[in-house]
Design an enzyme around this catalytic site. Structure first.
Site, PDB file in Angstrom:
ATOM      1  N   ARG A 230      -3.725   2.840  14.176  1.00 54.33           N
ATOM      2  CA  ARG A 230      -3.402   3.925  14.634  1.00 54.33           C
ATOM      3  C   ARG A 230      -4.107   5.285  13.991  1.00 54.33           C
ATOM      4  O   ARG A 230      -3.914   5.214  12.575  1.00 54.33           O
ATOM      5  CB  ARG A 230      -2.130   4.579  15.178  1.00 54.33           C
ATOM      6  CG  ARG A 230      -1.466   3.404  16.374  1.00 54.33           C
ATOM      7  CD  ARG A 230      -0.238   3.977  17.093  1.00 54.33           C
ATOM      8  NE  ARG A 230       0.461   3.032  17.406  1.00 54.33           N
ATOM      9  CZ  ARG A 230       1.744   3.164  17.984  1.00 54.33           C
ATOM     10  NH1 ARG A 230       1.885   4.355  18.548  1.00 54.33           N
ATOM     11  NH2 ARG A 230       2.465   2.161  18.266  1.00 54.33           N
TER      12      ARG A 230
ATOM     13  N   GLY B  89      -1.306   0.444  22.769  1.00 51.06           N
ATOM     14  CA  GLY B  89      -1.905   0.039  24.043  1.00 51.06           C
ATOM     15  C   GLY B  89      -2.632  -1.347  23.773  1.00 51.06           C
ATOM     16  O   GLY B  89      -2.368  -1.914  22.550  1.00 51.06           O
ATOM     17  N   HIS B  90      -2.740  -2.133  24.915  1.00 51.64           N
ATOM     18  CA  HIS B  90      -3.404  -3.290  24.644  1.00 51.64           C
ATOM     19  C   HIS B  90      -4.695  -3.273  25.532  1.00 51.64           C
ATOM     20  O   HIS B  90      -4.858  -2.431  26.462  1.00 51.64           O
ATOM     21  CB  HIS B  90      -2.346  -4.467  24.974  1.00 51.64           C
ATOM     22  CG  HIS B  90      -1.498  -4.680  23.877  1.00 51.64           C
ATOM     23  ND1 HIS B  90      -1.905  -5.164  22.443  1.00 51.64           N
ATOM     24  CD2 HIS B  90      -0.079  -4.766  23.975  1.00 51.64           C
ATOM     25  CE1 HIS B  90      -0.772  -5.131  21.919  1.00 51.64           C
ATOM     26  NE2 HIS B  90       0.231  -4.869  22.828  1.00 51.64           N
ATOM     27  N   ASP B  91      -5.515  -4.646  25.632  1.00 45.14           N
ATOM     28  CA  ASP B  91      -6.615  -4.694  26.464  1.00 45.14           C
ATOM     29  C   ASP B  91      -6.320  -4.026  27.916  1.00 45.14           C
ATOM     30  O   ASP B  91      -7.436  -3.141  28.440  1.00 45.14           O
ATOM     31  CB  ASP B  91      -7.159  -5.939  26.480  1.00 45.14           C
ATOM     32  CG  ASP B  91      -8.466  -6.308  27.274  1.00 45.14           C
ATOM     33  OD1 ASP B  91      -9.433  -6.321  26.540  1.00 45.14           O
ATOM     34  OD2 ASP B  91      -8.311  -6.262  28.374  1.00 45.14           O
TER      35      ASP B  91
ATOM     36  N   LEU C 183       0.800  -1.158  -0.011  1.00 41.14           N
ATOM     37  CA  LEU C 183       0.045  -0.054  -0.243  1.00 41.14           C
ATOM     38  C   LEU C 183       0.855   1.286   0.062  1.00 41.14           C
ATOM     39  O   LEU C 183       0.084   2.312  -0.283  1.00 41.14           O
ATOM     40  CB  LEU C 183      -1.027   0.002   1.315  1.00 41.14           C
ATOM     41  CG  LEU C 183      -1.949  -1.214   1.300  1.00 41.14           C
ATOM     42  CD1 LEU C 183      -2.670  -1.097   2.492  1.00 41.14           C
ATOM     43  CD2 LEU C 183      -2.924  -1.191   0.093  1.00 41.14           C
TER      44      LEU C 183
ATOM     45  N   GLY D 186      -7.895  -1.348  11.832  1.00 46.01           N
ATOM     46  CA  GLY D 186      -7.624  -0.998  13.309  1.00 46.01           C
ATOM     47  C   GLY D 186      -6.285  -0.402  13.537  1.00 46.01           C
ATOM     48  O   GLY D 186      -5.543  -0.922  14.686  1.00 46.01           O
TER      49      GLY D 186
ATOM     50  N   ASP E 193     -10.636  -5.421  24.355  1.00 46.41           N
ATOM     51  CA  ASP E 193     -10.537  -5.843  22.915  1.00 46.41           C
ATOM     52  C   ASP E 193     -11.739  -6.309  22.265  1.00 46.41           C
ATOM     53  O   ASP E 193     -12.319  -6.233  21.318  1.00 46.41           O
ATOM     54  CB  ASP E 193      -9.524  -6.880  22.993  1.00 46.41           C
ATOM     55  CG  ASP E 193      -8.088  -6.324  22.725  1.00 46.41           C
ATOM     56  OD1 ASP E 193      -7.711  -5.130  22.732  1.00 46.41           O
ATOM     57  OD2 ASP E 193      -6.854  -7.308  22.539  1.00 46.41           O
TER      58      ASP E 193
END
Length: 395
Positions: free
Chosen positions: A103, A143-145, A79, A101, A174
């Site tokens: 940023r 970040g994460h869950d 892309l 999903g 999530d």
């Protein structure tokens, strides 16, 4: 090069309430792939766009177990090459839904932001899922869950009073606040499009989605019925009649008899001193009640308690492992778990009376053959040949 190569298996005709819809999934981690899997099993045709230069994923799975790719056609694109980006714009012009999903700003830098894409296809539903949302001081942060739960105030509420906050796998921010909220937004936008003919952009944030799941808890707090301290409340292990207890064989049962009549049934069968029945919601009695329950539960094995309470409304259940859950008689009777190759996994959910869902399988050869995929999006044989010659797609 067009169509599937000779002998290549083609995807079976899909059923489900979303049959006929075209979805583009921008490959990534976490909740967007789960949302795409569910849309696929509801009948949508999902095209997963993977980076041509994608490296090793965080958790590398054999393809037969990789649900992030099941039920999709797969197209690898560069892309960053303007020709690859232009091809994606052409595909989006024929799609109903695009989900991503990344940023904030990533799709815009590729020239694929919603302003550009919706110019090509004003009816497109452009679903965006991030941890922090598309704007705000934290929007560019990783970040994460566990990160999003911490900022939402929910991690503070999870766990026992005398222990640190406990992360609930990655199920709340999530999958619940992310994938499920993204799907809800997409389906709502589809309904609105049926009235207006216009698509729109969905800004789904995992912090806000997880917070929405906890909306009733905020209401209880406002009414003075919930403490902001962990392990003191009705549903967070504070109440002895809504908790887990260790059994004689070092396993556990789950006790959830909130309603007085269910608690009375629980107390009768345990048995528990009748004085506790009349004081179920008297917090001063909870320490003694907890000790009495724990003492009784340790007298029998998990399965003995499960058998005793099986035909009652006492709301007692054995705490099953993930493997044990597949073999429970109720789950077997409902076919709640299904087998796909060597993978045993949860069945597609929810169920539809008129449109049975299609179980997603690993991509067949025809699902990875660029010519056949692009033909379905209206590209001609000559155009596909030129793209292959330019190296934009694999031959």
């Amino acid at each position: 090069m067009t169509g599937s190569p000779t002998g290549a298996a083609a995807s079976p005709e899909k059923t489900g309430p979303l049959a006929g819809l075209k979805v583009i999934e921008m490959a990534g981690l976490g909740p967007v792939p789960l949302a795409a899997l569910m849309l696929s099993e509801m009948g949508a045709g999902v095209l997963r766009i993977e980076r041509a230069d994608s490296g090793q994923p965080l958790l590398s799975l054999p393809e037969e177990y990789d649900l992030d790719r099941h039920g999709r056609s797969i197209l690898k694109l560069d892309l960053k090459d303007p020709t690859g980006a232009e091809l994606l714009l052409r595909l989006a012009a024929k799609a109903d839904i695009l989900v991503e999903g990344f940023r904030p700003g990533v799709m815009e830098r590729l020239g694929l932001g919603p302003d550009v894409v919706l110019q090509r296809n004003p009816a497109l539903i452009y679903g965006r899922l991030t941890g922090f949302g598309q704007d705000g001081p934290l929007s560019a942060r990783a970040g994460h869950d566990i990160t999003y739960l911490a900022y939402a105030g929910l991690l503070h509420a999870l766990g026992r009073q005398d222990a640190p906050p406990a992360p609930p796998l990655n199920l709340v921010a999530d999958q619940g606040g992310g994938a499920m909220m993204l799907i809800a937004g997409v389906l709502a936008a589809l309904f609105q499009r049926s009235l207006t003919g216009k698509g729109q952009v969905i800004d789904a944030s995992m912090i806000e989605g997880a917070s929405m799941l906890a909306a009733p808890i905020h209401a209880y707090m406002a009414a003075g019925l919930w403490s902001d301290r962990r392990g003191e409340n009705l549903l967070d292990s504070g109440a002895p009649f809504y908790d887990t207890y260790e059994t004689a064989d070092a396993r556990h049962i789950a006790v959830g008899c909130l309603e007085p009549r269910f608690f009375a049934e629980f107390a009768r069968l345990l048995p528990l001193d009748s004085r506790f029945v009349g004081s179920q919601y008297d917090k001063s009695s909870w320490p003694a009640m907890r000790a009495a329950i724990a003492g009784r539960i340790r007298e029998r094995t998990r399965d003995e308690w499960a058998a005793l309470f099986a035909a009652t409304d006492a709301c007692v259940a054995p705490v099953l492992s993930l493997v044990e859950a597949r073999d429970h008689p109720h789950n077997r009777a409902r076919q709640s778990f299904v087998t796909s190759g060597r993978l045993e996994r949860p069945a597609p959910a929810p169920r539809f009376s008129q449109n049975p869902q299609t179980l997603a399988a690993a991509p067949a050869a025809g699902d990875r053959q660029p010519g056949g995929i692009l033909t379905r999006f209206g590209l001609s044989e000559e155009e596909i040949g030129a793209l292959a010659k330019a190296g934009v797609i694999d031959r």
